[in-house]
Design a protein around this motif. Structure first.
Motif, PDB file in Angstrom:
ATOM      1  N   GLU A 139       0.823  -1.228   0.000  1.00  0.00           N
ATOM      2  CA  GLU A 139       0.000   0.000   0.000  1.00  0.00           C
ATOM      3  C   GLU A 139       0.847   1.264   0.000  1.00  0.00           C
ATOM      4  O   GLU A 139       0.521   2.237  -0.679  1.00  0.00           O
ATOM      5  N   THR A 140       1.929   1.263   0.774  1.00  0.00           N
ATOM      6  CA  THR A 140       2.760   2.476   0.788  1.00  0.00           C
ATOM      7  C   THR A 140       3.416   2.678  -0.581  1.00  0.00           C
ATOM      8  O   THR A 140       3.557   3.812  -1.053  1.00  0.00           O
ATOM      9  N   ALA A 141       3.783   1.579  -1.232  1.00  0.00           N
ATOM     10  CA  ALA A 141       4.391   1.712  -2.566  1.00  0.00           C
ATOM     11  C   ALA A 141       3.362   2.244  -3.568  1.00  0.00           C
ATOM     12  O   ALA A 141       3.685   3.070  -4.428  1.00  0.00           O
ATOM     13  N   ARG A 142       2.116   1.800  -3.442  1.00  0.00           N
ATOM     14  CA  ARG A 142       1.075   2.273  -4.371  1.00  0.00           C
ATOM     15  C   ARG A 142       0.851   3.779  -4.178  1.00  0.00           C
ATOM     16  O   ARG A 142       0.709   4.533  -5.139  1.00  0.00           O
ATOM     17  N   MET A 143       0.860   4.190  -2.916  1.00  0.00           N
ATOM     18  CA  MET A 143       0.713   5.623  -2.631  1.00  0.00           C
ATOM     19  C   MET A 143       1.882   6.400  -3.264  1.00  0.00           C
ATOM     20  O   MET A 143       1.682   7.446  -3.899  1.00  0.00           O
ATOM     21  N   ALA A 144       3.093   5.863  -3.108  1.00  0.00           N
ATOM     22  CA  ALA A 144       4.272   6.547  -3.659  1.00  0.00           C
ATOM     23  C   ALA A 144       4.194   6.624  -5.181  1.00  0.00           C
ATOM     24  O   ALA A 144       4.580   7.626  -5.789  1.00  0.00           O
ATOM     25  N   ALA A 145       3.667   5.560  -5.794  1.00  0.00           N
ATOM     26  CA  ALA A 145       3.561   5.542  -7.262  1.00  0.00           C
ATOM     27  C   ALA A 145       2.637   6.655  -7.740  1.00  0.00           C
ATOM     28  O   ALA A 145       2.956   7.416  -8.657  1.00  0.00           O
ATOM     29  N   ARG A 146       1.482   6.776  -7.110  1.00  0.00           N
ATOM     30  CA  ARG A 146       0.507   7.803  -7.533  1.00  0.00           C
ATOM     31  C   ARG A 146       1.073   9.199  -7.329  1.00  0.00           C
ATOM     32  O   ARG A 146       0.931  10.081  -8.184  1.00  0.00           O
ATOM     33  N   LYS A 376      -2.437  22.042  -2.896  1.00  0.00           N
ATOM     34  CA  LYS A 376      -3.361  22.340  -1.782  1.00  0.00           C
ATOM     35  C   LYS A 376      -3.001  21.557  -0.529  1.00  0.00           C
ATOM     36  O   LYS A 376      -3.441  21.870   0.562  1.00  0.00           O
ATOM     37  N   GLY A 377      -2.251  20.486  -0.660  1.00  0.00           N
ATOM     38  CA  GLY A 377      -1.888  19.685   0.524  1.00  0.00           C
ATOM     39  C   GLY A 377      -1.964  18.202   0.210  1.00  0.00           C
ATOM     40  O   GLY A 377      -2.324  17.804  -0.891  1.00  0.00           O
ATOM     41  N   LEU A 378      -1.624  17.407   1.212  1.00  0.00           N
ATOM     42  CA  LEU A 378      -1.604  15.959   0.999  1.00  0.00           C
ATOM     43  C   LEU A 378      -3.000  15.370   1.172  1.00  0.00           C
ATOM     44  O   LEU A 378      -3.754  15.814   2.047  1.00  0.00           O
ATOM     45  N   PRO A 379      -3.340  14.353   0.370  1.00  0.00           N
ATOM     46  CA  PRO A 379      -4.635  13.692   0.558  1.00  0.00           C
ATOM     47  C   PRO A 379      -4.739  13.084   1.966  1.00  0.00           C
ATOM     48  O   PRO A 379      -3.749  12.537   2.475  1.00  0.00           O
ATOM     49  N   ALA A 380      -5.918  13.173   2.555  1.00  0.00           N
ATOM     50  CA  ALA A 380      -6.104  12.669   3.931  1.00  0.00           C
ATOM     51  C   ALA A 380      -5.742  11.190   4.023  1.00  0.00           C
ATOM     52  O   ALA A 380      -5.164  10.741   5.027  1.00  0.00           O
ATOM     53  N   GLU A 381      -6.047  10.421   2.964  1.00  0.00           N
ATOM     54  CA  GLU A 381      -5.762   8.977   3.073  1.00  0.00           C
ATOM     55  C   GLU A 381      -4.250   8.715   3.054  1.00  0.00           C
ATOM     56  O   GLU A 381      -3.782   7.725   3.607  1.00  0.00           O
ATOM     57  N   HIS A 382      -3.473   9.601   2.444  1.00  0.00           N
ATOM     58  CA  HIS A 382      -2.014   9.432   2.484  1.00  0.00           C
ATOM     59  C   HIS A 382      -1.494   9.682   3.900  1.00  0.00           C
ATOM     60  O   HIS A 382      -0.634   8.958   4.398  1.00  0.00           O
ATOM     61  N   ALA A 384      -3.129   9.299   6.622  1.00  0.00           N
ATOM     62  CA  ALA A 384      -3.559   8.179   7.472  1.00  0.00           C
ATOM     63  C   ALA A 384      -2.655   6.963   7.251  1.00  0.00           C
ATOM     64  O   ALA A 384      -2.275   6.270   8.208  1.00  0.00           O
ATOM     65  N   LEU A 385      -2.292   6.714   6.003  1.00  0.00           N
ATOM     66  CA  LEU A 385      -1.441   5.546   5.732  1.00  0.00           C
ATOM     67  C   LEU A 385      -0.038   5.756   6.302  1.00  0.00           C
ATOM     68  O   LEU A 385       0.573   4.821   6.840  1.00  0.00           O
ATOM     69  N   CYS A 386       0.468   6.983   6.205  1.00  0.00           N
ATOM     70  CA  CYS A 386       1.795   7.263   6.800  1.00  0.00           C
ATOM     71  C   CYS A 386       1.753   6.999   8.298  1.00  0.00           C
ATOM     72  O   CYS A 386       2.705   6.483   8.886  1.00  0.00           O
ATOM     73  N   ARG A 387       0.647   7.344   8.918  1.00  0.00           N
ATOM     74  CA  ARG A 387       0.534   7.121  10.360  1.00  0.00           C
ATOM     75  C   ARG A 387       0.451   5.635  10.687  1.00  0.00           C
ATOM     76  O   ARG A 387       1.133   5.145  11.583  1.00  0.00           O
ATOM     77  N   ARG A 388      -0.373   4.920   9.918  1.00  0.00           N
ATOM     78  CA  ARG A 388      -0.479   3.476  10.185  1.00  0.00           C
ATOM     79  C   ARG A 388       0.885   2.801  10.018  1.00  0.00           C
ATOM     80  O   ARG A 388       1.302   1.972  10.838  1.00  0.00           O
ATOM     81  N   ALA A 389       1.590   3.184   8.959  1.00  0.00           N
ATOM     82  CA  ALA A 389       2.904   2.581   8.709  1.00  0.00           C
ATOM     83  C   ALA A 389       3.842   2.888   9.873  1.00  0.00           C
ATOM     84  O   ALA A 389       4.599   2.024  10.336  1.00  0.00           O
ATOM     85  N   ALA A 390       3.784   4.115  10.367  1.00  0.00           N
ATOM     86  CA  ALA A 390       4.660   4.500  11.483  1.00  0.00           C
ATOM     87  C   ALA A 390       4.299   3.693  12.736  1.00  0.00           C
ATOM     88  O   ALA A 390       5.175   3.212  13.458  1.00  0.00           O
ATOM     89  N   GLU A 391       3.017   3.512  12.965  1.00  0.00           N
ATOM     90  CA  GLU A 391       2.596   2.763  14.162  1.00  0.00           C
ATOM     91  C   GLU A 391       3.053   1.304  14.102  1.00  0.00           C
ATOM     92  O   GLU A 391       3.464   0.730  15.098  1.00  0.00           O
ATOM     93  N   GLU A 392       2.981   0.724  12.909  1.00  0.00           N
ATOM     94  CA  GLU A 392       3.342  -0.696  12.781  1.00  0.00           C
ATOM     95  C   GLU A 392       4.849  -0.932  12.780  1.00  0.00           C
ATOM     96  O   GLU A 392       5.308  -2.056  12.937  1.00  0.00           O
ATOM     97  N   SER A 393       5.631   0.117  12.549  1.00  0.00           N
ATOM     98  CA  SER A 393       7.076  -0.071  12.363  1.00  0.00           C
ATOM     99  C   SER A 393       7.887   0.032  13.652  1.00  0.00           C
ATOM    100  O   SER A 393       9.066  -0.308  13.668  1.00  0.00           O
TER     101      SER A 393
END
Ligand code: BGC
Length: 733
Positions: A139-146, A376-382, A384-393
């Motif tokens: 998921e993080t890679a897909r976000m980075a791709a977009r 305008k800024g980062l998408p909210a779902e990005h 949220a995913l950065c936070r989830r990744a940080a929590e799991e790491s």
């Protein structure tokens, strides 16, 4: 990366219409160079940013004010196949020149180092790997791709999948750690995330797996240094992640700087042609690392640029990053016959194929709406995913007396300069974040409603502030100390000979401990640190790495118990630097380390890791029981019972290891084969099953042949590489 017949025909037709100069142009990658008052190539600027000579702000300022040469004339003349960059409007301008003003209208492939996110920066790879969560990797890679596509980038110089076992090497931060199995899972998931959503050209990029190969084995952990190893070690440890990436269809590969057994990877025909393109089936192309073709002269393998260029082309190096050697010298060599035309044709066919597969001929531009959306800024779902990744790491290394989690009622003295540095949370190889998106530990704790007072006191560099330390020790019920490394202390060209806490941070911790107050230590760093004293003295240690833009939120959630840490180490931590390289799956020795003198040990340090691969605590506990190993014709069926034996919900990473007890080559004492993340409520019990194909129980010998050998195997399962249940089984293949 598969092309349709129609796409293949398109590539062949185009190739037939190209002049030799245009063909060689496709093999040339340019990066913008800064011109005018200061004459610094873009690659050096990136280097300066990476090694800390330039701050992010200074870097952005230079880019926004400096006059840059984007090589428009060469693009127009068909002498450039690729550029580096991250500015979407500039990308559109350059693509327009390539598409509309060059003779054949071939689009550019635009590359950039999007290693752990572009603007939405998620944890450095060695941290993310600790989540053991393949779906997160994807998921993080897909976000980075977009996000990359929206910035004009269609080629990510990622994933970095070098197995690395020596934490003196600064680049351990960029990759998934020491283990070939975890590294292969990581590689596959990253390729899927970057490349597989082809529902729109906005959603995928070409991956560039790097650095091929064995860069992580550089002698003494010193960057760019020589590597030498047996063929079997190369095949069993360093190649598997690349093989996995090729199986998943990775479009491109970057060769490593180092020599392997005497031949620099850049000109290593066996590695590039026989193993990568032949045996492992790379479909796209290989690019050199920055300036690496020229460095073959310094390596002493080529007399001059011309010689280096000839050797690289013949070895199968398809694209030259940054030296102009192909652009300036290759044509004459093809005309003389030193380099066969077929070599050039093959390289260009591969490069054009990737461009076709990326949809660049039909749709090379970034829509203005996409550019404006990110302005305008980062998408909210990005976010949220950065936070989830940080929590799991995060990995909870130690938690004596259940000091953690803290309660919101406790008064926290927050200590350490790193705790308040929002511009340090992203770590190495992050170049496009905006400070306003970054959350420091201090900001995270404040936002989470903790009762917190902040005292900088000291950091990785500079002196200690005695008065502040005294105040931090008198105020507050509990001290939270954030210590570690700055982002410039890991990453490229950032090897360290002493991997303990840098500067006067240990002294700082000693002072804090002397207060008699409980001290919670949060580590913020880019490599496994040598922590013998810290592990003995400090009651609670949370390894938080460089967790990306939402670092502060994630650390606060862990400290306050809103999430229970669930990460497990992707890399063993040494007690002292002198143990490096230290890793769990080392080959068996004739005298395994033990208390007795004449065994494989040290007089002054333990023989094994301080915190081993796979280690990580949580706020609950897990009990393993009832290991059963069964067999079918093709696989082993392994079952066990996992129970959450503690008082709250939690997530455990169940790890499956094997050992080939006796084989024709010495095998590792333990090898990870699979893993599973399991979330259980307090008291809940679950039957866990693994199906392990018997074909996974083999190994590569010194001819590079894969062998499955009958005999005894030890199967073990547990919550770390050290604590496992074991059972033996005799197998015939
Ligand atoms: C690094 C690569 C990177 C390249 C382009 C080199 O110095 O080794 O990892 O992709 O620069 O920026």
């Amino acid at each position: 990366m598969k092309l349709t017949q129609k796409q293949k025909t398109f590539v062949e037709d185009l190739l037939k219409r190209m002049t030799l100069e245009e063909k060689i142009g496709q093999m040339n990658q340019e990066s913008p160079s800064i011109v005018g008052g200061f004459d610094v190539p873009f690659s050096e600027l990136i280097e300066m940013l990476t090694d800390g000579r330039l701050s992010q702000e200074e870097f952005e300022k230079i880019l926004s004010t400096a006059k840059q040469d984007y090589h428009e004339e060469d693009i127009r003349a068909g002498r450039v196949g690729s550029v580096m960059g991250q500015d979407p409007r500039k990308a559109n301008e350059l693509q327009k020149i390539a598409m509309e003003e060059s003779r054949l209208g071939i689009p550019l492939i635009i590359g950039f180092d999007v290693i752990h996110g572009l603007r939405s920066v998620y944890p450095i790879a060695i941290a993310e790997a600790c989540s053991f969560d393949d779906s997160l990797f994807e998921e993080t890679a897909r976000m980075a791709a977009r996000e990359s596509r929206a910035h004009g980038i269609n080629w990510n110089f990622a994933p970095m999948i070098d197995a690395a076992r020596d934490s003196r090497w600064g680049r351990v931060s960029e990759g998934p750690g020491e283990d070939p199995c975890l590294g292969s899972h990581f590689a596959r998931a990253k390729i899927r995330g970057l490349q597989n959503d082809r529902s729109s050209v906005r959603n995928y990029v070409a991956a560039c797996t790097k650095h091929y190969v064995a860069y992580g084995a550089c002698e003494s952990g010193r960057d760019y240094n020589t590597t030498s190893m047996s063929v079997s070690n190369l095949y069993n440890v360093y190649l598997p992640a690349f093989r996995a990436a090729m199986d998943e269809g990775a479009a491109t590969v970057m060769a490593a700087f180092n020599d392997l057994n005497g031949i620099p990877c850049t000109v290593n025909r066996w590695l590039l042609r026989d193993v990568l393109k032949g045996e492992m089936g790379l479909e796209g192309f290989v690019v050199s690392d920055a300036n690496a073709i020229r460095e073959c002269v310094a390596h002493g393998i080529a007399e001059d640029d011309r010689d280096a260029g000839i050797q690289a082309a013949i070895a199968g190096m398809d694209m030259d990053m940054g030296t102009h050697i192909y652009k300036d010298l290759l044509q004459a060599e093809v005309e003389k016959g030193t380099v066969p035309m077929a070599v050039v044709d093959e390289a260009v066919r591969r490069i054009l194929s990737v461009k076709v597969w990326l949809g660049l001929f039909d749709d090379p531009y970034v829509p203005e709406a996409d550019i404006e959306a990110y302005e305008k800024g980062l998408p909210a779902e990005h976010i949220a995913l950065c936070r989830r990744a940080a929590e799991e790491s995060m990995v909870l290394l130690k938690n004596e007396g259940d000091l953690l989690p803290l309660s919101r009622k406790q008064k926290i003295s927050l200590v350490g300069r790193l705790a308040d540095m929002a511009d340090e949370v992203c770590g190495a190889w992050a170049m496009a974040w905006k400070k306003e998106d970054c959350v420091s530990v201090r900001a995270g704790l404040e936002a989470a409603g903790a009762d917190v007072q902040y005292y900088p006191c000291g950091g990785p560099e500079g002196e200690l502030d005695e008065e502040e330390i005294a105040r931090a020790c008198t105020e507050g019920d509990v001290i939270v100390a954030v210590v570690g490394e700055t982002d410039a202390m890991s990453g490229e060209a950032s090897s360290r000979a002493d991997t303990g806490l840098p500067g006067r941070q240990r002294e700082l911790l000693e002072r804090l401990l002397r207060s008699g107050k409980p001290v919670v230590t949060v580590l913020m760093n880019g490599r496994p640190l040598a922590l013998r004293w810290e592990a003995e003295q400090l009651p609670a240690i949370l390894e938080a790495w460089h967790l990306g833009i939402r670092m502060g939120d994630a650390v606060a959630a862990a400290l306050l118990g809103d999430v229970s840490p669930s990460g497990k180490l992707a890399s063993s931590f040494p007690a002292v630097t002198g143990q490096c390289p230290v890793y769990y799956n080392h080959p068996s020795t004739g005298r395994p380390g033990s208390r007795s003198k004449f065994t494989s040990r040290y007089l002054d340090a333990p023989w094994d890791a301080l915190f081993p691969f796979g280690h990580g605590l949580s706020y609950t506990s897990f009990a393993y029981s009832g290991l059963r190993v069964g067999e079918t014709a093709d696989s082993l069926e392994i079952a066990l019972t996992l129970k959450n034996s503690g008082g709250r919900e939690g997530t455990e990473v169940v790890q499956l290891y094997t050992q080939d007890v006796a084989a024709s080559l010495v095998r590792p004492v333990k090898e990870l084969k699979d893993y599973l993340r399991v979330s259980l409520a307090a008291g809940e019990e679950r039957e866990i099953r693994f199906v392990l194909p018997k074909s996974d129980l083999g190994f590569y010998d010194n001819t590079g042949a894969y062998r499955l050998e009958d005999g005894l195997f030890r199967i073990s399962v547990g919550g770390s590489s050290r604590d496992t249940l074991e059972q033996e089984i005799r197998l015939q293949f």
